[in-house]
Design an enzyme around this catalytic site. Structure first.
Site, mmCIF file in Angstrom:
data_model
loop_
_atom_site.group_PDB
_atom_site.id
_atom_site.type_symbol
_atom_site.label_atom_id
_atom_site.label_comp_id
_atom_site.label_asym_id
_atom_site.label_seq_id
_atom_site.Cartn_x
_atom_site.Cartn_y
_atom_site.Cartn_z
ATOM 1 N N ALA A 1 44.221 61.052 -66.663
ATOM 2 C CA ALA A 1 42.611 61.154 -66.247
ATOM 3 C C ALA A 1 42.518 61.872 -65.175
ATOM 4 O O ALA A 1 43.699 62.193 -64.272
ATOM 5 C CB ALA A 1 42.471 59.586 -65.869
ATOM 6 N N LYS A 2 41.165 62.136 -64.771
ATOM 7 C CA LYS A 2 41.051 63.040 -63.696
ATOM 8 C C LYS A 2 39.639 62.921 -63.385
ATOM 9 O O LYS A 2 38.701 62.409 -64.316
ATOM 10 C CB LYS A 2 41.059 64.493 -63.799
ATOM 11 C CG LYS A 2 41.593 65.284 -62.584
ATOM 12 C CD LYS A 2 43.025 64.674 -61.980
ATOM 13 C CE LYS A 2 43.567 65.628 -60.903
ATOM 14 N NZ LYS A 2 44.989 65.499 -60.487
#
Length: 409
Positions: A101-102
């Site tokens: 994720a980011k």
């Protein structure tokens, strides 16, 4: 080419070797969820500040989503998408039980007061609290964020879900963070340099190194390498660079940067441009700042004997092709800078156990993980005659694809 397109280009190079079907390829590159929120806060002046926040959750087949939060003017949905994808492959390369994720907030943290940063962080947490959590998605520091920001997120999240320090990693040690987390990415980069030099019959001692970026990653990598006998001959930040062929005193430079917030003006070296640092004639070049610093023209002019990527996505595909053609080995970001997520995993484990590991254990466990992953990827590269980047994606895609198949798509 944009960040997500570049990540998928590297994915495709390895995926072709695995003979993935179009359906499986689409499954593996498509983000699971993308969140965009408006973050409105009262500024110190009394006016309203409007910011956009993002969280892209790419894949959780091997464990909870995991990845940093950036506060930077370049943050947007495409950057978050590309970096979330890289996190999926990074966690798989070093075999920690996370997905990718980011995200972050489009802002300039350098012009915000501490109070504004806190209000921004708490409001952003309020907006995304239902999609993060210790077994859902675990953010961490990234560019423009730090342990203090993670502490605010943890505190704000606790208002919704009770005491849950494992919701974020990279927290202050005094607030359930892990010893060794702050220096972990830089330490991992230094380990990658050591192992790569070793596989080419060289040693850190006596090697020359240039570091582009002297933030958390670049400064710690330079410190560890200098301690092992490397000569740091060039350093750059966003404001410019410095050079000294006899070697830069890294600890003195770190003290200078702590007081002036830039490498410029350091008395132990002469000034130069950021480009001069990238084109230094050195054994090892470490890009440790923003992504996309190597385009085709820059890659053709690079004089370093090897590149170890401390930053996320510093090399555009056309530049990677040039490095491969020139025989310049590149230790890719999804391997070289994975030390941060490795120790984030250790911090998460410690939080779940309500137990703290000593620094010696953290460093020992991190080194084992990094070294094992490095030699696994290097051996694949040698055996299959692939660039290390393609070998790393090959290993990661195989692991993620296998997890999907075993769980049932």
């Amino acid at each position: 080419m944009q960040a997500f397109e570049a990540a998928n280009h590297y994915f495709d190079q390895a995926a072709r070797l695995l003979d993935l079907s179009d359906n499986i390829r689409t499954l593996l590159i498509t983000p699971d969820r993308e969140v965009r929120v408006e973050v409105v806060i009262e500024m110190d002046s009394g006016r309203l500040g409007n910011f956009l926040g993002y969280r892209v959750q790419h894949d959780n087949s091997r464990g909870p989503f995991k990845g940093g939060l950036r506060y930077h003017p370049a943050v947007d949905d495409d950057e978050a998408r590309g970096l979330a994808s890289l996190m999926t492959w990074k966690t798989a390369v070093v075999d920690v039980p996370f997905g990718g994720a980011k995200g972050g907030v489009n802002c300039d943290p350098t012009i915000l007061s501490k109070g504004e940063l806190e209000r921004l962080t708490r409001r952003f947490t309020q907006k995304i609290h239902d999609v993060i959590g210790p077994v859902k998605d675990i953010p961490a520091p990234d560019m423009g964020t730090d342990a203090q920001v993670m502490a605010w997120i943890m505190n704000e999240y606790s208002k919704y879900s009770g005491f849950n320090p494992a919701v974020v990693t990279g927290k202050p040690v005094e607030l359930h963070g892990s010893i060794g987390r702050e220096s972990a990415t830089g330490f991992g980069v230094a380990l990658a340099v050591r192992e790569m030099l070793g596989r080419t019959k060289r040693t850190v001692g006596g090697s020359t190194v240039a570091v582009q970026g002297f933030g958390n990653v670049g400064s710690h990598a330079a410190r560890f390498l200098a301690k092992d006998g490397a000569r740091i001959v060039a350093v750059a930040d966003a404001h410019g660079g410095i050079q000294n062929p006899d070697g830069i005193d890294v600890e003195a430079l770190a003290s200078h940067v702590a007081s002036t917030r830039k490498v410029g003006g350091f008395e132990g070296a002469r000034p130069c441009s950021n480009e001069d640092v990238l084109l230094s004639d050195v054994d090892v070049l470490i890009p440790a700042a923003l992504g996309g610093v190597f385009d085709k023209a820059t890659a053709e002019a690079v004089r370093a004997r090897m590149i170890v990527e401390g930053a996320n996505g510093p090399t555009w595909p056309e530049a990677d092709d040039v490095f491969n053609a020139r025989g310049i080995p590149v230790v890719p970001d999804i391997l070289a800078n994975a030390g941060g997520v490795i120790v984030s995993y250790f911090e998460w484990v410690q939080n779940l156990q309500n137990f703290r590991w000593p620094l010696e254990q953290v460093r020992r466990e991190q080194e084992q993980k990094m070294v094992d992953a490095f030699h696994d990827i290097f051996d694949i590269s040698e055996r299959m005659k692939l660039p290390m980047r393609t070998a790393a994606f090959y290993r990661a895609i195989a692991r993620v694809g296998r997890a999907h198949a075993l769980a049932g798509i």
